[in-house]
Scaffold this motif. Structure first.
Motif, PDB file in Angstrom:
ATOM      1  N   ALA A 170      10.852   5.430  -6.651  1.00 57.55           N
ATOM      2  CA  ALA A 170      11.225   6.484  -7.600  1.00 57.55           C
ATOM      3  C   ALA A 170      12.615   6.231  -8.180  1.00 57.55           C
ATOM      4  O   ALA A 170      12.842   6.388  -9.396  1.00 57.55           O
ATOM      5  CB  ALA A 170      11.175   7.844  -6.909  1.00 57.55           C
ATOM      6  N   ASN A 174      13.548   5.174 -12.173  1.00 58.32           N
ATOM      7  CA  ASN A 174      14.530   5.933 -12.939  1.00 58.32           C
ATOM      8  C   ASN A 174      15.646   5.026 -13.446  1.00 58.32           C
ATOM      9  O   ASN A 174      16.040   5.103 -14.626  1.00 58.32           O
ATOM     10  CB  ASN A 174      15.111   7.042 -12.068  1.00 58.32           C
ATOM     11  CG  ASN A 174      16.212   7.806 -12.770  1.00 58.32           C
ATOM     12  OD1 ASN A 174      16.030   8.327 -13.866  1.00 58.32           O
ATOM     13  ND2 ASN A 174      17.387   7.858 -12.153  1.00 58.32           N
ATOM     14  N   LYS A 175      16.143   4.141 -12.578  1.00 60.59           N
ATOM     15  CA  LYS A 175      17.237   3.249 -12.978  1.00 60.59           C
ATOM     16  C   LYS A 175      16.864   2.426 -14.198  1.00 60.59           C
ATOM     17  O   LYS A 175      17.667   2.267 -15.132  1.00 60.59           O
ATOM     18  CB  LYS A 175      17.595   2.325 -11.819  1.00 60.59           C
ATOM     19  CG  LYS A 175      18.639   1.266 -12.219  1.00 60.59           C
ATOM     20  CD  LYS A 175      18.951   0.296 -11.104  1.00 60.59           C
ATOM     21  CE  LYS A 175      19.942  -0.766 -11.601  1.00 60.59           C
ATOM     22  NZ  LYS A 175      20.302  -1.740 -10.537  1.00 60.59           N
ATOM     23  N   LYS A 177      14.528   3.075 -16.380  1.00 59.48           N
ATOM     24  CA  LYS A 177      13.994   3.908 -17.466  1.00 59.48           C
ATOM     25  C   LYS A 177      12.560   3.506 -17.821  1.00 59.48           C
ATOM     26  O   LYS A 177      12.212   3.273 -18.991  1.00 59.48           O
ATOM     27  CB  LYS A 177      14.901   3.818 -18.706  1.00 59.48           C
ATOM     28  CG  LYS A 177      16.352   4.192 -18.414  1.00 59.48           C
ATOM     29  CD  LYS A 177      17.206   4.165 -19.673  1.00 59.48           C
ATOM     30  CE  LYS A 177      18.681   4.366 -19.366  1.00 59.48           C
ATOM     31  NZ  LYS A 177      18.956   5.602 -18.608  1.00 59.48           N
ATOM     32  N   ASP A 179       9.535   4.257 -18.838  1.00 55.57           N
ATOM     33  CA  ASP A 179       8.701   5.261 -19.484  1.00 55.57           C
ATOM     34  C   ASP A 179       7.273   4.762 -19.723  1.00 55.57           C
ATOM     35  O   ASP A 179       6.465   5.468 -20.352  1.00 55.57           O
ATOM     36  CB  ASP A 179       9.330   5.749 -20.799  1.00 55.57           C
ATOM     37  CG  ASP A 179       9.766   4.627 -21.713  1.00 55.57           C
ATOM     38  OD1 ASP A 179       9.311   3.477 -21.543  1.00 55.57           O
ATOM     39  OD2 ASP A 179      10.589   4.883 -22.626  1.00 55.57           O
ATOM     40  N   TRP A 209      10.768  15.378  -7.369  1.00 55.29           N
ATOM     41  CA  TRP A 209      10.606  14.276  -8.321  1.00 55.29           C
ATOM     42  C   TRP A 209      11.591  14.402  -9.477  1.00 55.29           C
ATOM     43  O   TRP A 209      12.135  13.399  -9.960  1.00 55.29           O
ATOM     44  CB  TRP A 209       9.159  14.225  -8.837  1.00 55.29           C
ATOM     45  CG  TRP A 209       8.231  13.597  -7.851  1.00 55.29           C
ATOM     46  CD1 TRP A 209       7.392  14.231  -6.980  1.00 55.29           C
ATOM     47  CD2 TRP A 209       8.077  12.195  -7.595  1.00 55.29           C
ATOM     48  NE1 TRP A 209       6.721  13.317  -6.210  1.00 55.29           N
ATOM     49  CE2 TRP A 209       7.116  12.057  -6.558  1.00 55.29           C
ATOM     50  CE3 TRP A 209       8.650  11.047  -8.142  1.00 55.29           C
ATOM     51  CZ2 TRP A 209       6.720  10.807  -6.068  1.00 55.29           C
ATOM     52  CZ3 TRP A 209       8.252   9.802  -7.649  1.00 55.29           C
ATOM     53  CH2 TRP A 209       7.302   9.688  -6.631  1.00 55.29           C
ATOM     54  N   GLU A 210      11.846  15.624  -9.912  1.00 56.34           N
ATOM     55  CA  GLU A 210      12.815  15.816 -10.995  1.00 56.34           C
ATOM     56  C   GLU A 210      14.201  15.352 -10.576  1.00 56.34           C
ATOM     57  O   GLU A 210      14.942  14.760 -11.372  1.00 56.34           O
ATOM     58  CB  GLU A 210      12.845  17.290 -11.412  1.00 56.34           C
ATOM     59  CG  GLU A 210      11.601  17.731 -12.161  1.00 56.34           C
ATOM     60  CD  GLU A 210      11.586  19.210 -12.469  1.00 56.34           C
ATOM     61  OE1 GLU A 210      10.884  19.613 -13.417  1.00 56.34           O
ATOM     62  OE2 GLU A 210      12.268  19.989 -11.742  1.00 56.34           O
ATOM     63  N   GLY A 213      14.954  11.889 -11.235  1.00 57.47           N
ATOM     64  CA  GLY A 213      15.052  11.486 -12.630  1.00 57.47           C
ATOM     65  C   GLY A 213      13.736  11.314 -13.356  1.00 57.47           C
ATOM     66  O   GLY A 213      13.694  10.716 -14.436  1.00 57.47           O
ATOM     67  N   TRP A 214      12.659  11.837 -12.793  1.00 59.28           N
ATOM     68  CA  TRP A 214      11.349  11.727 -13.416  1.00 59.28           C
ATOM     69  C   TRP A 214      11.027  12.969 -14.251  1.00 59.28           C
ATOM     70  O   TRP A 214      11.459  14.076 -13.921  1.00 59.28           O
ATOM     71  CB  TRP A 214      10.256  11.550 -12.367  1.00 59.28           C
ATOM     72  CG  TRP A 214      10.276  10.213 -11.675  1.00 59.28           C
ATOM     73  CD1 TRP A 214      11.339   9.610 -11.055  1.00 59.28           C
ATOM     74  CD2 TRP A 214       9.176   9.320 -11.515  1.00 59.28           C
ATOM     75  NE1 TRP A 214      10.971   8.401 -10.525  1.00 59.28           N
ATOM     76  CE2 TRP A 214       9.643   8.184 -10.782  1.00 59.28           C
ATOM     77  CE3 TRP A 214       7.838   9.357 -11.901  1.00 59.28           C
ATOM     78  CZ2 TRP A 214       8.813   7.118 -10.458  1.00 59.28           C
ATOM     79  CZ3 TRP A 214       7.010   8.290 -11.564  1.00 59.28           C
ATOM     80  CH2 TRP A 214       7.500   7.185 -10.858  1.00 59.28           C
ATOM     81  N   HIS A 215      10.270  12.768 -15.315  1.00 57.29           N
ATOM     82  CA  HIS A 215       9.683  13.889 -16.046  1.00 57.29           C
ATOM     83  C   HIS A 215       8.461  14.345 -15.255  1.00 57.29           C
ATOM     84  O   HIS A 215       7.593  13.534 -14.939  1.00 57.29           O
ATOM     85  CB  HIS A 215       9.261  13.450 -17.450  1.00 57.29           C
ATOM     86  CG  HIS A 215       8.525  14.502 -18.215  1.00 57.29           C
ATOM     87  ND1 HIS A 215       9.166  15.573 -18.789  1.00 57.29           N
ATOM     88  CD2 HIS A 215       7.199  14.654 -18.500  1.00 57.29           C
ATOM     89  CE1 HIS A 215       8.278  16.344 -19.393  1.00 57.29           C
ATOM     90  NE2 HIS A 215       7.079  15.808 -19.231  1.00 57.29           N
ATOM     91  N   LYS A 240      12.396   7.697 -19.360  1.00 63.15           N
ATOM     92  CA  LYS A 240      12.245   8.041 -17.948  1.00 63.15           C
ATOM     93  C   LYS A 240      10.772   7.973 -17.565  1.00 63.15           C
ATOM     94  O   LYS A 240       9.887   8.175 -18.405  1.00 63.15           O
ATOM     95  CB  LYS A 240      12.822   9.413 -17.628  1.00 63.15           C
ATOM     96  CG  LYS A 240      12.167  10.581 -18.352  1.00 63.15           C
ATOM     97  CD  LYS A 240      12.617  11.927 -17.789  1.00 63.15           C
ATOM     98  CE  LYS A 240      14.098  12.154 -17.902  1.00 63.15           C
ATOM     99  NZ  LYS A 240      14.495  13.493 -17.390  1.00 63.15           N
ATOM    100  N   SER A 242       7.266   9.246 -15.611  1.00 68.02           N
ATOM    101  CA  SER A 242       6.626  10.562 -15.505  1.00 68.02           C
ATOM    102  C   SER A 242       5.783  10.659 -14.252  1.00 68.02           C
ATOM    103  O   SER A 242       5.162   9.681 -13.824  1.00 68.02           O
ATOM    104  CB  SER A 242       5.732  10.825 -16.720  1.00 68.02           C
ATOM    105  OG  SER A 242       6.498  11.057 -17.879  1.00 68.02           O
TER     106      SER A 242
END
Length: 284
Positions: A170, A174-175, A177, A179, A209-210, A213-215, A240, A242
């Protein structure tokens, strides 16, 4: 709309089409596990609806060309639930339906956990819990570096995400990005030895999860429109990864198996198998 293999894709609003396809997949799951007298039936039944939505509506893939470079990738991080993946892949045309009868047999390419080198349509060898999402985000970074536009759909179990390497993955996603990653947590609250909240509490799962850094979205994992809309929203997010927390019912579709931890990894005997098929046929 069809793939190049001639596989019929299901229109977004064709709910009857989704339900019919899911019934077919669930029948195959029950038959595979019963014939093998081994396998994970409960989680496979519960995960059927997300996979049906992905493979028959969302994902861009070609069963007659499984190595097509621009295909979307699906990774079964909860690798023990191969009955649902193999049933879907066979129904799509990646290999003959007759192969399902060899499930968990010596020499078969359909083993208890996915083995990528042998099985068409399998994108990663998984089974060690946490490995699938870790592998998937690494693959997604490679696609980013190569400027490829396909997506990685990664299905995790809620018991599985108690593993530490899930959260390392995770942070990694995030690091960088990523998407192009759309994760799904199969949130049924049951794992092999009981209720997940008693064994190792996960709630509140969405803010967890948020915070990495996740949507994040939370949906009914048996609502096809909700699944499709959540994936559509996830694909529109930039910068980011999801995660979709999909609330599901273990053993979905067979009333006596639903929300019963016994059916995590217990195969049905002859009477239970026939009773389960009847339940599916009658919608009870």
């Amino acid at each position: 709309m069809k793939t190049s293999a001639g596989m019929e894709k299901i229109a977004r609003n064709d709910l009857a089409g989704f339900r019919k396809k899911a019934k077919t997949i669930r029948e195959s799951i029950l038959t595979m596990v019963h014939q093998a007298n081994s396998g994970h039936v409960g989680g496979s039944l519960g995960a059927t609806d997300p996979l049906v939505a992905l493979y028959y509506h969302v994902m861009d893939h070609r069963p007659d060309h499984p190595d097509w470079e621009d295909r979307d990738r699906f990774i079964l991080s909860k690798g023990h639930c191969t009955p649902v993946l193999y049933s879907v892949l066979a129904d799509c045309g990646y290999f003959p339906m007759s192969d399902l009868a060899t499930f968990r047999r010596p020499g078969s390419h359909l083993q208890g956990h996915p083995y990528q080198p042998k099985t068409p349509g399998v994108e990663a060898s998984t089974g060690t819990l946490g490995l699938g999402i870790s592998t998937g985000v690494g693959m997604a970074l490679g696609a980013k570096i190569r400027n490829q536009g396909h997506y990685y759909y990664i299905l995790c179990g809620d018991g599985e995400i108690q593993e530490g390497q899930v959260w390392e993955a995770a942070m990694f996603a995030n690091k960088y990005k990523l998407d192009n990653v759309v994760g799904i947590v199969d949130r049924n609250y049951l794992q092999t030895d009981g209720n997940s909240e008693e064994i190792m509490p996960l709630d509140p799962l969405v803010p967890k999860w948020e915070s990495f850094g996740w949507h994040v979205q939370e949906i009914d994992g048996h609502d096809y429109l909700a699944i499709i809309d959540a994936v559509t929203e996830a694909k529109a997010v930039r910068g980011k990864p999801s995660m979709i927390v999909a609330n599901t019912v273990k053993g979905k579709g067979v009333a006596f198996m639903e929300n019963v931890v016994k059916w995590h990894g217990t195969p049905p005997d002859n009477d239970e198998y026939n009773k389960a098929l009847k339940a599916l046929e009658n919608g009870i």
